[in-house]
Scaffold this active site. Structure first.
Site, short mmCIF file in Angstrom:
data_model
loop_
_atom_site.label_atom_id
_atom_site.label_comp_id
_atom_site.label_asym_id
_atom_site.label_seq_id
_atom_site.Cartn_x
_atom_site.Cartn_y
_atom_site.Cartn_z
N ASN A 9 1.79 5.54 0.94
CA ASN A 9 2.57 4.96 -0.15
C ASN A 9 1.67 4.94 -1.39
O ASN A 9 0.75 4.13 -1.48
CB ASN A 9 2.98 3.53 0.26
CG ASN A 9 3.64 2.77 -0.87
OD1 ASN A 9 4.02 3.35 -1.89
ND2 ASN A 9 3.77 1.46 -0.69
N LYS A 11 2.40 4.08 -4.32
CA LYS A 11 2.76 2.98 -5.23
C LYS A 11 2.82 3.49 -6.67
O LYS A 11 3.20 4.63 -6.91
CB LYS A 11 1.79 1.81 -5.09
CG LYS A 11 1.62 1.37 -3.65
CD LYS A 11 0.96 0.03 -3.55
CE LYS A 11 0.69 -0.29 -2.08
NZ LYS A 11 0.32 -1.65 -1.85
N HIS A 95 9.89 -2.90 0.71
CA HIS A 95 8.44 -3.17 0.66
C HIS A 95 8.21 -4.58 0.12
O HIS A 95 8.94 -5.04 -0.77
CB HIS A 95 7.75 -2.12 -0.23
CG HIS A 95 6.26 -2.15 -0.10
ND1 HIS A 95 5.49 -3.08 -0.75
CD2 HIS A 95 5.40 -1.39 0.62
CE1 HIS A 95 4.22 -2.89 -0.44
NE2 HIS A 95 4.13 -1.86 0.40
N GLU A 97 6.21 -5.73 -1.95
CA GLU A 97 6.05 -5.81 -3.41
C GLU A 97 7.40 -5.79 -4.10
O GLU A 97 7.59 -6.42 -5.16
CB GLU A 97 5.15 -4.65 -3.90
CG GLU A 97 3.69 -4.91 -3.50
CD GLU A 97 2.86 -3.66 -3.31
OE1 GLU A 97 3.28 -2.57 -3.72
OE2 GLU A 97 1.77 -3.80 -2.71
N GLU A 167 4.41 -4.95 8.01
CA GLU A 167 3.34 -5.11 7.04
C GLU A 167 3.15 -6.59 6.73
O GLU A 167 3.87 -7.16 5.90
CB GLU A 167 3.70 -4.38 5.75
CG GLU A 167 3.90 -2.90 5.92
CD GLU A 167 3.59 -2.16 4.63
OE1 GLU A 167 2.69 -1.32 4.64
OE2 GLU A 167 4.24 -2.44 3.61
N GLY A 173 -3.33 -4.55 0.69
CA GLY A 173 -4.20 -4.41 -0.47
C GLY A 173 -5.29 -5.45 -0.55
O GLY A 173 -5.95 -5.62 -1.58
N SER A 213 -3.97 -2.56 4.79
CA SER A 213 -5.39 -2.20 4.77
C SER A 213 -5.79 -1.29 5.93
O SER A 213 -6.87 -1.45 6.51
CB SER A 213 -6.26 -3.47 4.74
OG SER A 213 -5.97 -4.22 3.56
C1 PEP Z 1 1.25 -0.63 1.53
O1 PEP Z 1 1.30 -0.24 0.39
O2 PEP Z 1 2.29 -0.64 2.18
C2 PEP Z 1 -0.04 -1.03 2.09
C3 PEP Z 1 -0.10 -1.37 3.34
O3 PEP Z 1 -1.12 -1.04 1.25
P1 PEP Z 1 -2.69 -1.11 1.66
O4 PEP Z 1 -2.91 -0.03 2.71
O5 PEP Z 1 -3.42 -0.81 0.40
O6 PEP Z 1 -2.95 -2.46 2.21
#
Ligand code: PEP
Length: 249
Positions: A9, A11, A95, A97, A167, A173, A213
């Site tokens: 992703n 983003k 997601h 976010e 997630e 992040g 992460s």
């Molecule tokens: C994500 O964007 O869904 C995500 C898990 O980000 P990160 O790997 O940076 O934690």
């Protein structure tokens, strides 16, 4: 047997030129991979360009969001038809976010998931609890809500064409990864919910990705869990070498 699926992703990162640089670097690094499904999700403006590069390769294209109508007076939105038009096979929906900053709810996610299926797009439906919810001991309740309402009304056939991404919001992040045991606990819980809602057969076939992460250093132990079928990768997907290492863990 579930084929693992690893999705990057991107983003709100990378111009068209930078996106092309990334995907052109990634493509040869993962060229021989057949045991993992590989997906990249660039920004809307880069989709058509990246599509040209991944066409005919083992890298599938995903969008990061969409609206549920086909067309109309919805300024600023992108429809499922438009995503199909540029070669998307997947679309990331719900997601955290988008839930946190753009007011997405289980109900809007559900509209989008259904619209994706109408147009033959496979949704990657994101679910996950926030830190205070985990600390309050209600992580499973939050995830039950995301699954029951976000996937409401799907047929078994549609569920089989969907992917779920667990997630935990506190791991996105932040550099904090869920432990393999924490991930497995929630993934097994989700598979149990899919058994209740659909059937054991459907639950057994649906892929559940872990996101939060994911890095080359932790991907193997996460993927070794029986109910972890892949990863949704943010930060580490912005570097071709790291993402390729995750894919080839
Ligand atoms: C994500 O964007 O869904 C995500 C898990 O980000 P990160 O790997 O940076 O934690």
């Amino acid at each position: 047997m579930r084929k693992p699926i690893i999705a990057g992703n991107w983003k709100m990162h990378k111009t068209v030129a930078e996106s092309l640089e990334l995907v052109n670097a990634l493509k040869p690094l993962v060229a021989g991979v057949t045991n993992v499904e590989i997906v990249v999700a660039p920004t809307f403006t880069a989709l058509a360009f990246v599509s040209q590069v991944v066409g005919g390769s083992n890298i599938a294209l995903a969008a990061q969001n969409m609206y549920w109508e086909d067309s109309g007076a919805f300024t600023g939105e992108i429809s499922p038809l438009m995503l199909k038009d540029v070669g998307c096979e997947y679309v990331i929906l719900g997601h955290s976010e988008r839930r946190q900053y753009f007011g997405e709810t289980n109900e809007t996610v559900n509209h989008k998931v259904k619209a994706a299926h109408v147009h033959g797009l496979k949704p990657i439906v994101c679910v996950g609890e926030r830190l205070e919810q985990r600390e309050a001991g209600i992580a499973h309740d939050v995830i039950r809500d995301h699954i029951v309402h976000g996937l409401a009304g799907l047929t078994a056939a549609e569920m089989l064409e969907s992917v779920i991404a667990y997630e935990p919001v506190w791991a996105i992040g932040t550099g904090k990864t869920a432990t393999p045991d924490q991930a497995q606990d929630v993934h097994a819980f989700i598979r149990g919910l899919l058994t209740e809602i659909f059937s054991a057969d459907v639950a057994d076939q649906v892929r559940i990705q872990y996101g939060g992460s994911v890095k080359p250093e932790n991907v193997s132990e996460l993927m070794a869990q029986p109910d972890v079928d892949g990863g949704l990768v943010g930060g580490a997907s912005l570097r071709a070498d790291l993402f390729a290492q995750i894919v080839k863990h």
